[in-house]
Design an enzyme around this catalytic site. Sequence first.
Site, PDB file in Angstrom:
ATOM      1  CG  HIS A   1      -2.653   3.133   8.282  1.00  0.00           C
ATOM      2  ND1 HIS A   1      -3.623   3.737   9.045  1.00  0.00           N
ATOM      3  CD2 HIS A   1      -1.798   4.122   7.913  1.00  0.00           C
ATOM      4  CE1 HIS A   1      -3.353   5.039   9.124  1.00  0.00           C
ATOM      5  NE2 HIS A   1      -2.254   5.296   8.449  1.00  0.00           N
TER       6      HIS A   1
ATOM      7  CG  ASP B   1      -5.590   0.342   3.858  1.00  0.00           C
ATOM      8  OD1 ASP B   1      -5.656   1.222   2.973  1.00  0.00           O
ATOM      9  OD2 ASP B   1      -4.928   0.477   4.903  1.00  0.00           O
TER      10      ASP B   1
ATOM     11  CD  GLN C   1       0.627   4.515   1.482  1.00  0.00           C
ATOM     12  OE1 GLN C   1       1.232   4.923   0.492  1.00  0.00           O
ATOM     13  NE2 GLN C   1       0.420   5.276   2.540  1.00  0.00           N
TER      14      GLN C   1
ATOM     15  CE  LYS D   1      -2.366   7.755   2.916  1.00  0.00           C
ATOM     16  NZ  LYS D   1      -1.639   8.618   3.808  1.00  0.00           N
TER      17      LYS D   1
ATOM     18  CB  CYS E   1      -0.741   5.535  11.279  1.00  0.00           C
ATOM     19  SG  CYS E   1      -0.784   7.310  11.448  1.00  0.00           S
TER      20      CYS E   1
END
Lengths: 140, 401
Positions: free
Chosen positions: B115, B192, B195, B218, B355
Amino acid sequence: MTGLDNLYREIIMEHYKNPRNKGLVENQDYRLFRIKNPSCGDDITIQTLVVDGIIKDCRHIGHGCSISMASASVLTELMIGKSVEEAEKIADNYLNMVANKEYDENIDLEEAEVFSGVRQFPARIKCASIAWVAFKDTLK
Amino acid sequence: MMNNPWKKDFPQLTDGSVYFDTAATSLKPQSVIEAVNHYYHDLSANIHRGMYEAAVITTELYERTRETVAHFINANPEEVIYTRSTTAGLNMVSYIYGLEKLNEGDEIIVSELEHHSSFLPWQNVAKKTGALIRFIELNQEGRITVEAFKKVLNDKTKVVALTYVSNVMGYITPIKEIIELAHQYQAIVIVDAAQAIQHIKVDVKDLDCDFLAFSGHKMLGPTGIGILFGKYALLKELDPMEYGGDMNEDVNKDVSTWKEAPFKFEAGTMPIASVLGLEAAIRYIENIGIQNIHEHVTKVHRYALAQLNQISGITIYNKGSETGIISFNIDNVPSHDAITFFAEKKVALRAGQHCAKLICDWLGIYSCMRASIYIYNTYKDVDLLVETVKQAVEYFQELGF
């Protein structure tokens, strides 16, 4: 006519499939402006040749959705032959129309009138505006 | 499939809309809304300051949430920093570690699956320090592999910044193996997990990652709150990024001192209501169980893929996705044209570059549509999605796309 059919009018599809004045020319006398919209991936460049206050040529290149591509094509066809002053007035009026703001219905938008359907799709206003905003920047 | 037992907890769905955009932001259950409201309605006090009852309760809830988060990811509470979002957390690492520690010639490993929040901060560090960015070559399917990682890892590697789960492809990165290898070269690894956190068990001790960031919104929580995990030994020696109220210990005209981690990284009044909402979100997820969530998502995802695979005129880019993300295009139709059709049918998807332009470039596309599945999605939702895809293919073909 449903909202979507109002958006994807025949003239728009026709310009999308057969874009006018597409491709840039190598000529230092032209003014060029490029706009990229990173969220959707639209990327449009407009190139304008002004001689003695008259738009002698207007060209476009780029990629994006049908609305952005067709509006670029319609723009170039409409602007060639107009004075800079006239062109700015038309562009402002068009941008107000697609953004569902007040606009002067007495100013003839010619074929660009077909983009009035965009008003029902606030998420697509940018698509219909991008080429016209770039065009205005080529006149600055 | 039986009636979805969780759907009723999400007031956003009472109008019958179908939501396939969790990868952008999840819906929020009633319990999260109530936790946020509780703060504004009943407390509305600041933390670490007041001596009155509301202030004491607020501070307790704020610090209790830190423990809840720590337990959720198997960290120690002092390793849990509140931030604004994943983006803020990843940027913070690039400032407090990247700009401070990296020098010309050092190398930073990233991938095209990142991302922009996991790539741009390091591009900035590279530009300012003279460090070099290296990309892991993705395999044919678009995955990060340990083998490909080994090829870019070397003595100069100082930082590895990678996504745990790609927000476009939905693939799970073999991050644990990568971290182990990176540590053999004394490189630090920043994960990261934006997700990943809502789909799979994230265990920072098991992974042995140095930093890991995720967002509340999220994972059923509020916007405006994110978590940055950092190993305490690192946090202890690093300087704050922001200076101001609450993060200081002693302020003087000449020299001032800071609180211990994590407090020295939380300057000013934090989004307290969102912190409290995040705790409710974690409790909600823990009550269902992350494994049960993953199984549900996998079932609905398989059901969707089986039908979408039958439709000619679309291209799916990530059939091997492991986390309920389906990225696709209707052939010859720019994604922003297609998405308007879905919006008209009240099916919420996302179109664009997500993104993550580098993976769009890798796929050779300008943009795509993305449907992302979560606990509130049902087979019935999928049926509507599939039916809408079929109608869209036909509609745009007739228009002459």
